[in-house]
Design a protein around this motif. Structure first.
Motif, mmCIF file in Angstrom:
data_model
loop_
_atom_site.group_PDB
_atom_site.id
_atom_site.type_symbol
_atom_site.label_atom_id
_atom_site.label_comp_id
_atom_site.label_asym_id
_atom_site.label_seq_id
_atom_site.Cartn_x
_atom_site.Cartn_y
_atom_site.Cartn_z
ATOM 1 N N LYS A 143 0.883 -1.195 -0.069
ATOM 2 C CA LYS A 143 0.071 -0.057 0.031
ATOM 3 C C LYS A 143 0.840 1.361 -0.082
ATOM 4 C CE LYS A 143 -4.109 -1.859 2.254
ATOM 5 N NZ LYS A 143 -4.756 -1.827 3.552
ATOM 6 N N LYS A 144 1.949 1.143 0.477
ATOM 7 C CA LYS A 144 3.128 2.344 0.445
ATOM 8 C C LYS A 144 3.258 2.693 -0.972
ATOM 9 C CE LYS A 144 7.661 3.688 1.338
ATOM 10 N NZ LYS A 144 9.248 2.965 1.836
ATOM 11 N N TYR A 145 3.174 1.606 -2.008
ATOM 12 C CA TYR A 145 3.679 1.901 -3.533
ATOM 13 C C TYR A 145 2.151 2.383 -4.264
ATOM 14 C CZ TYR A 145 8.122 0.625 -2.143
ATOM 15 O OH TYR A 145 9.352 0.544 -1.572
ATOM 16 N N LYS A 146 1.052 1.377 -3.893
ATOM 17 C CA LYS A 146 -0.092 1.524 -4.658
ATOM 18 C C LYS A 146 -1.369 1.124 -3.613
ATOM 19 C CE LYS A 146 1.045 0.142 -9.582
ATOM 20 N NZ LYS A 146 0.834 -0.724 -10.506
ATOM 21 N N MET A 147 -2.365 2.055 -3.887
ATOM 22 C CA MET A 147 -3.601 2.095 -3.352
ATOM 23 C C MET A 147 -4.633 2.406 -3.996
ATOM 24 S SD MET A 147 -2.541 3.785 0.506
ATOM 25 C CE MET A 147 -4.067 4.142 0.889
ATOM 26 N N GLU A 195 1.743 8.819 -6.957
ATOM 27 C CA GLU A 195 2.321 10.352 -6.494
ATOM 28 C C GLU A 195 3.293 10.898 -7.378
ATOM 29 O OE1 GLU A 195 4.300 12.317 -2.192
ATOM 30 O OE2 GLU A 195 2.838 10.436 -2.149
ATOM 31 N N ILE A 196 4.180 10.014 -7.558
ATOM 32 C CA ILE A 196 5.496 10.335 -8.380
ATOM 33 C C ILE A 196 5.259 10.740 -9.727
ATOM 34 C CG2 ILE A 196 7.705 9.644 -9.508
ATOM 35 C CD1 ILE A 196 7.988 7.770 -6.883
ATOM 36 N N SER A 208 9.914 -2.753 -6.686
ATOM 37 C CA SER A 208 9.681 -3.064 -5.335
ATOM 38 C C SER A 208 8.121 -3.617 -5.075
ATOM 39 C CB SER A 208 9.889 -1.847 -4.303
ATOM 40 O OG SER A 208 11.258 -1.579 -4.414
ATOM 41 N N PHE A 209 7.357 -2.983 -5.685
ATOM 42 C CA PHE A 209 6.032 -3.557 -5.750
ATOM 43 C C PHE A 209 5.749 -4.687 -6.287
ATOM 44 C CE2 PHE A 209 1.533 -3.624 -7.268
ATOM 45 C CZ PHE A 209 0.794 -3.426 -6.168
ATOM 46 N N GLU A 210 6.615 -5.054 -7.461
ATOM 47 C CA GLU A 210 6.433 -6.367 -8.013
ATOM 48 C C GLU A 210 6.934 -7.482 -7.051
ATOM 49 O OE1 GLU A 210 7.471 -8.339 -12.362
ATOM 50 O OE2 GLU A 210 8.281 -6.102 -12.058
ATOM 51 N N VAL A 211 8.185 -6.835 -6.539
ATOM 52 C CA VAL A 211 8.670 -8.085 -5.768
ATOM 53 C C VAL A 211 7.793 -8.259 -4.527
ATOM 54 C CG1 VAL A 211 10.703 -8.399 -4.000
ATOM 55 C CG2 VAL A 211 10.809 -7.473 -6.117
ATOM 56 N N LEU A 212 6.994 -7.491 -3.725
ATOM 57 C CA LEU A 212 6.168 -7.718 -2.831
ATOM 58 C C LEU A 212 5.099 -8.315 -3.463
ATOM 59 C CD1 LEU A 212 6.359 -3.964 -1.098
ATOM 60 C CD2 LEU A 212 7.268 -6.197 -0.010
ATOM 61 N N SER A 213 4.508 -8.104 -4.291
ATOM 62 C CA SER A 213 3.365 -9.025 -4.880
ATOM 63 C C SER A 213 3.571 -10.649 -5.086
ATOM 64 C CB SER A 213 2.899 -8.493 -6.391
ATOM 65 O OG SER A 213 2.475 -7.095 -6.187
ATOM 66 N N TYR A 214 4.829 -10.726 -5.550
ATOM 67 C CA TYR A 214 5.333 -12.265 -5.732
ATOM 68 C C TYR A 214 5.560 -12.794 -4.086
ATOM 69 C CZ TYR A 214 6.204 -12.305 -10.664
ATOM 70 O OH TYR A 214 5.972 -12.268 -12.032
ATOM 71 N N ALA A 215 6.264 -12.048 -3.184
ATOM 72 C CA ALA A 215 6.223 -12.526 -2.012
ATOM 73 C C ALA A 215 5.020 -13.006 -1.177
ATOM 74 C CB ALA A 215 7.143 -11.447 -1.148
ATOM 75 N N GLU A 216 3.908 -12.270 -1.545
ATOM 76 C CA GLU A 216 2.628 -12.248 -1.007
ATOM 77 C C GLU A 216 1.941 -13.382 -1.566
ATOM 78 O OE1 GLU A 216 -1.207 -9.596 0.313
ATOM 79 O OE2 GLU A 216 -0.069 -8.982 -1.887
ATOM 80 N N LYS A 217 2.172 -13.506 -2.675
ATOM 81 C CA LYS A 217 1.369 -14.694 -3.477
ATOM 82 C C LYS A 217 2.026 -16.212 -3.058
ATOM 83 C CE LYS A 217 1.390 -17.003 -7.989
ATOM 84 N NZ LYS A 217 1.740 -17.002 -9.522
ATOM 85 N N TYR A 218 3.303 -16.182 -2.933
ATOM 86 C CA TYR A 218 3.970 -17.421 -2.462
ATOM 87 C C TYR A 218 3.801 -17.862 -0.839
ATOM 88 C CZ TYR A 218 6.594 -17.097 -6.757
ATOM 89 O OH TYR A 218 6.915 -17.033 -8.149
ATOM 90 N N LEU A 219 3.674 -16.644 0.011
ATOM 91 C CA LEU A 219 3.439 -16.822 1.345
ATOM 92 C C LEU A 219 2.015 -17.659 1.331
ATOM 93 C CD1 LEU A 219 4.099 -16.339 4.227
ATOM 94 C CD2 LEU A 219 3.086 -14.324 4.192
ATOM 95 N N THR A 220 0.883 -17.000 0.508
ATOM 96 C CA THR A 220 -0.329 -17.620 0.762
ATOM 97 C C THR A 220 -0.456 -18.946 0.110
ATOM 98 O OG1 THR A 220 -1.332 -15.408 0.045
ATOM 99 C CG2 THR A 220 -2.836 -17.176 -0.182
ATOM 100 N N GLU A 221 0.346 -19.322 -0.968
ATOM 101 C CA GLU A 221 0.431 -20.588 -1.226
ATOM 102 C C GLU A 221 0.797 -21.592 0.005
ATOM 103 O OE1 GLU A 221 2.466 -20.814 -4.584
ATOM 104 O OE2 GLU A 221 0.787 -19.826 -5.908
ATOM 105 N N ALA A 222 2.128 -21.028 0.681
ATOM 106 C CA ALA A 222 2.622 -21.993 1.780
ATOM 107 C C ALA A 222 1.742 -21.921 3.035
ATOM 108 C CB ALA A 222 4.021 -21.036 2.156
ATOM 109 N N LYS A 223 0.842 -20.958 3.230
ATOM 110 C CA LYS A 223 -0.070 -21.078 4.303
ATOM 111 C C LYS A 223 -1.033 -22.263 4.097
ATOM 112 C CE LYS A 223 -3.532 -18.530 6.780
ATOM 113 N NZ LYS A 223 -4.232 -17.187 6.915
ATOM 114 N N ASN A 224 -1.683 -22.167 2.742
ATOM 115 C CA ASN A 224 -2.676 -22.937 2.661
ATOM 116 C C ASN A 224 -2.277 -24.589 2.557
ATOM 117 O OD1 ASN A 224 -4.503 -21.132 2.205
ATOM 118 N ND2 ASN A 224 -4.260 -20.815 0.088
#
Length: 863
Positions: A179-183, A192-193, A727-743
């Motif tokens: 959210k720091k990068y996109k909302m 903003e930039i 950075s936003f692209e890296v965070l999106s991939y991390a969130e995707k892989y974390l969700t798959e690991a949790k499930n």
């Protein structure tokens, strides 16, 4: 883990309450409002403590359960865990920092450090929320929900307090970082930039044309400076012309002012001569006129007072009538007061005379009482003494009855066996005493008291039965002697009282009523005698005659005296009223004559004082007119002196010959002022133009100076934009892989939990429901007729039944080694008969493996 004992010092409405728990099922059946939910909340608070809410509108747990009756807030529980016994004490204050926690080892009695203040988390591996969603099953909240603590426990990820791989927290951190990068709504650093870069490009485009505008404004400033020099010279020329015209107008104004001074002097002189003629050419002194006015004021006051005392025609007529009425004189105040006192005494004596005689009924009653009290009526104290003797006589009778009973008992003891007599008398005594108490409770006081006394006598006799025979014989002789003395006393008092009543021929069957009646009759007789023996009627009549004669003598000198006292009172009242009117009118007449004499004398004096200065014949008005005329004359004299001094002062300061024959200038002051005003406005406008031009030039210089800075900022932002998007692209991939690991991880424990869930559900429903399954969020889906449905499609009873199965499946999955206790706070209120019976059977089955604390408020749901 199992709870063995619980003690509540104060918690909510519960106070000084203890409970001992057993293995298996513990059913606590109490009515609504007893405090079952409070009891359950107490157990949870012992394990997890209590938090305070900062929100004022929310009733937090600490406030809700603060003791209603005051006192220490808390208590203790005793429990067993892995073959050790512990005692856990907690007491709560107004805030968390005021709470106390103590854990004892029951075997040693010493404080134990086996667990921390977060003992619930230590024992179960669950936080408070997870405990409430698992082993703590409150009413109307059977359905559970997943949380981090439950997920960690189910996945066996919880090793220490500080070692929880919190999937939800990590996911939340990643989401917040993105959210720091996109909302949504075009917010975030990337958008903003982009907006700022577009803005800079637009500003640079605008600044490129402002350099040419600055050169144009510089040329305009030079032209404005030349115009300012020309306008300044024109203003100087106009001011010189204005000064010349101003000098001419000053001399012209002085000439006109001198003419006005001469005219004012001549006018003031003429007005002064006219005013002096009004005094026959001889103005009076101020002291003379003031004296005349003062005398005129007094005359007017006297005239006004005379009007107040002047009689009207009706008053003169009335005064004449009263003069004739009082031609022989008027009564004095003391005579009036004396007649008044005689009349009042006459009426008082008449009232006493009327009240002195007895009525016919009272006469008949007195004759009747004369026969009763031939030898005189007794006083109240004498009768009261007899009544007191009646009370003592009753006491003597009761004592005599008691002593006779004692004697009979002693006689029975002589003729009966020792052992049998004792128990017989003891039994009879107890029965008599109890019967007396019952009768007195039913308000049969006399009978109850007699039975009580007899019962006590029997008890005493039974005790005496144990005494030696010689002692019994002595006691019998003593009682016989006392009975004889009491009998003699009773006979003596009875004879005395009956003999006293026979004097007045009164019935004496009931002594108390007879003496009460005698007391009332004596009081009535005395009252009739006192009334009859009052003042003598003849004496009162003689006094009335004397008073009537005195009244006639006092009144005869002023009026014809009437016969009756009422007529005399009325006639005398009229006479007194006429006297008051006569005195008032006579005083008014005297005052008027005195004022008339004073008025005539004063009028003569004022006329002599003002005659030399006026021909007016009305001395009062003439005095006021002289005062006004003298005031006007003095004002005119002052005006004349002022006009004269002003004219002489001007002639002294100014050469009047220079004021004549002045040459009028060609230009008019009005035209010059107008021209000066126009030049001033032109100067002001040019000044504003110059100021505006200089401002524009400075502004353009500042703006064009920002071009290098804006260019540098644009380059820096473009570089930051590239880094942010990466950075936003890296965070999106991390969130995707974390969700798959949790499930993947949470799926490990779901099979065993669903097997338990199906087992419990089939047991409760008998297989009547379709295929039901729990997902990783602990939500239940039921497959019926080929479609999955959520619990909202089912009745409240089915929802509670399914929720209960999910709860116990969750508990079984959570605790594989050490089984916990389970708290159920009346969770079956929505189940019908068949479902309730199945739920109760399931509880009995589960209680073989778990300690269950089951709170219920109705016998139908009791297990």
């Amino acid at each position: 883990m199992k709870i063995t004992e619980c003690y509540i010092e104060n918690f909510g409405k519960l106070s000084k309450y203890s409970y001992s728990f057993k293995d298996g099922l513990n059913t606590i059946n109490e009515c609504n409002g007893w405090g079952k939910s409070t009891f359950a909340a107490f157990i949870r608070a012992m394990l997890y403590g209590m938090e305070s809410s900062r929100a004022r509108k929310v009733l937090d747990e600490r406030t809700k359960y603060k003791p209603w009756q005051g006192g220490a807030f808390g208590g203790y529980i005793k429990f067993k865990y892995k073959d050790k016994s512990y005692k856990l004490e907690r007491f709560f204050g107004d805030k968390e920092k005021d709470d106390t926690f103590t854990l004892y080892d029951e075997a040693t009695g010493l404080i134990s450090s086996d667990f921390t203040e977060e003992i619930g988390r230590d024992l179960f591996g669950l936080d408070k929320a997870a405990f409430t969603r698992s082993t703590f099953i409150p009413q109307n909240s059977i359905k559970t929900e997943q949380n981090d603590s439950l997920a960690a426990k189910l996945s066996n990820l919880l090793e220490t307090d500080n070692d929880i791989n919190n999937f939800d927290r990590a996911d939340s951190l990643l989401e917040n970082a993105k959210k720091k990068y996109k909302m949504t709504g075009g917010k975030g650093r990337i958008e903003e930039i982009k907006r700022r870069i577009a803005q800079i490009k637009e500003e640079l485009s605008d600044l490129s044309g402002k350099e040419e505008s600055k050169e144009a404004w510089t040329a305009k400033l030079s032209e404005i400076t030349e115009r300012k020099v020309k306008i300044k010279e024109d203003i100087k020329k106009v001011k010189e012309d204005i000064e010349k015209v101003s000098k001419y107008e000053g001399k012209l104004a002085k000439s006109k002012h001198y003419e006005e001074l001469c005219l004012a002097f001549s006018s003031a002189e003429n007005e002064l001569l006219k005013s002096k003629a009004a005094f026959n050419g001889n103005p009076p002194l101020k002291e003379t006129v003031d004296k005349a006015c003062l005398m005129a004021d007094k005359l007017k006051d006297t005239k006004g007072r005379m009007a107040a005392f002047l009689m009207s025609e009706p008053e003169e007529s009335r005064f004449a009538e009263l003069n004739e009425e009082f031609q022989n004189g008027i009564p004095k105040e003391e005579q009036i007061e004396e007649v008044k006192n005689l009349m009042e005494e006459y009426k008082e004596v008449k009232i006493r005379l009327d009240a002195s005689a007895l009525t016919e009924e009272e006469k008949r009653r007195k004759l009747s009482l004369d026969d009763v009290f031939k030898e005189g009526a007794p006083g109240p104290d004498e009768v009261n003494d007899k009544i007191n003797k009646i009370d003592k006589l009753n006491e003597t009778k009761e004592t005599l009855s008691t002593e006779k009973s004692k004697l009979e008992i002693l006689k029975l003891q002589k003729s009966s066996g020792k052992g049998n007599g004792f128990w017989l008398l003891l039994t009879a005594g107890f029965i008599a005493v109890l019967s007396g108490i019952v009768l007195m409770a039913l308000k049969m006081f006399l009978t109850g008291a007699v039975l009580g006394v007899i019962g006590l006598a029997f008890l005493l006799a039974g005790i005496l039965l144990r005494k030696p025979k010689q002692s019994k014989n002595n006691r019998a002789q003593e009682i016989q002697k006392l009975i004889e003395e009491l009998s003699q006393k009773e006979t003596s008092v009875n004879e005395e009282l009956h003999s006293y009543l026979n004097k007045y021929s009164l019935e004496n069957d009931n002594l108390f009523l007879a003496f009460s009646s005698l007391k009332s009759m004596a009081a009535e007789y005395k009252a009739l005698i006192n009334k009859q023996s009052g003042e003598d009627v003849k004496t009162l009549k003689n006094r009335l005659s004397e008073l009537n004669e005195k009244l006639d003598n006092k009144m005869s000198g002023y009026l014809a005296v009437p016969q009756t006292i009422e007529e005399k009172e009325s006639a005398w009242r009229i006479l007194v009223s006429d006297r008051a009117v006569y005195l008032s009118l006579n005083e008014k007449s005297k005052n008027y004559e005195a004022l008339l004499l004073s008025y005539k004398e004063s009028y003569k004096n004022i006329s002599e004082l003002i005659t030399p200065y006026t021909n007016d014949t009305d001395s009062i008005e003439a005095s006021y007119s002289l005062n006004n005329a003298l005031s006007e004359y003095n004002l005119l004299l002052a005006a004349f002196e002022n006009a004269k001094s002003r004219k002489e002062a001007f002639e002294k300061e100014t050469d009047t010959s220079e004021l004549k024959n002045q040459k009028e200038p060609d230009l008019k002051m009005e035209d010059l002022r107008k021209l000066e005003e126009e030049l001033d406005k032109t100067w002001s406008d040019v000044f504003d133009e110059e100021k505006d031009a200089r401002g524009k030039i400075l502004s353009l210089q500042d703006e064009t100076g920002m071009i290098p800075e804006l260019t540098s900022e644009s380059d820096s932002l473009s570089e930051e934009l590239s880094e942010s998007e990466e950075s936003f692209e890296v965070l999106s991939y991390a969130e995707k892989y974390l969700t798959e690991a949790k499930n993947s991880l949470t799926g490990r424990y779901m099979k065993g939990m669903n097997d338990s869930f199906k087992e419990y559900l089939d047991f409760l429903s008998g297989g009547s429901l379709g295929e039901a399954k729990l997902d990783v969020n602990l939500d239940v889906r039921v497959t019926e007729q080929g479609a999955q449905r959520s619990l909202e499609y089912y009745s409240t009873g089915y929802m509670d039944l399914i929720g209960l199965c999910a709860r116990f499946a969750l508990i079984k999955a959570l605790f594989e080694d050490e089984t916990p206790f389970v708290i159920l706070d009346d969770p079956f209120v929505n189940l019908d008969g068949e479902k309730l019976a199945n739920a109760k059977r399931l509880l009995l089955k589960l209680s073989k493996g778990y300690q269950i604390i089951y709170f219920v408020c109705h016998d139908a749901r009791k297990v």
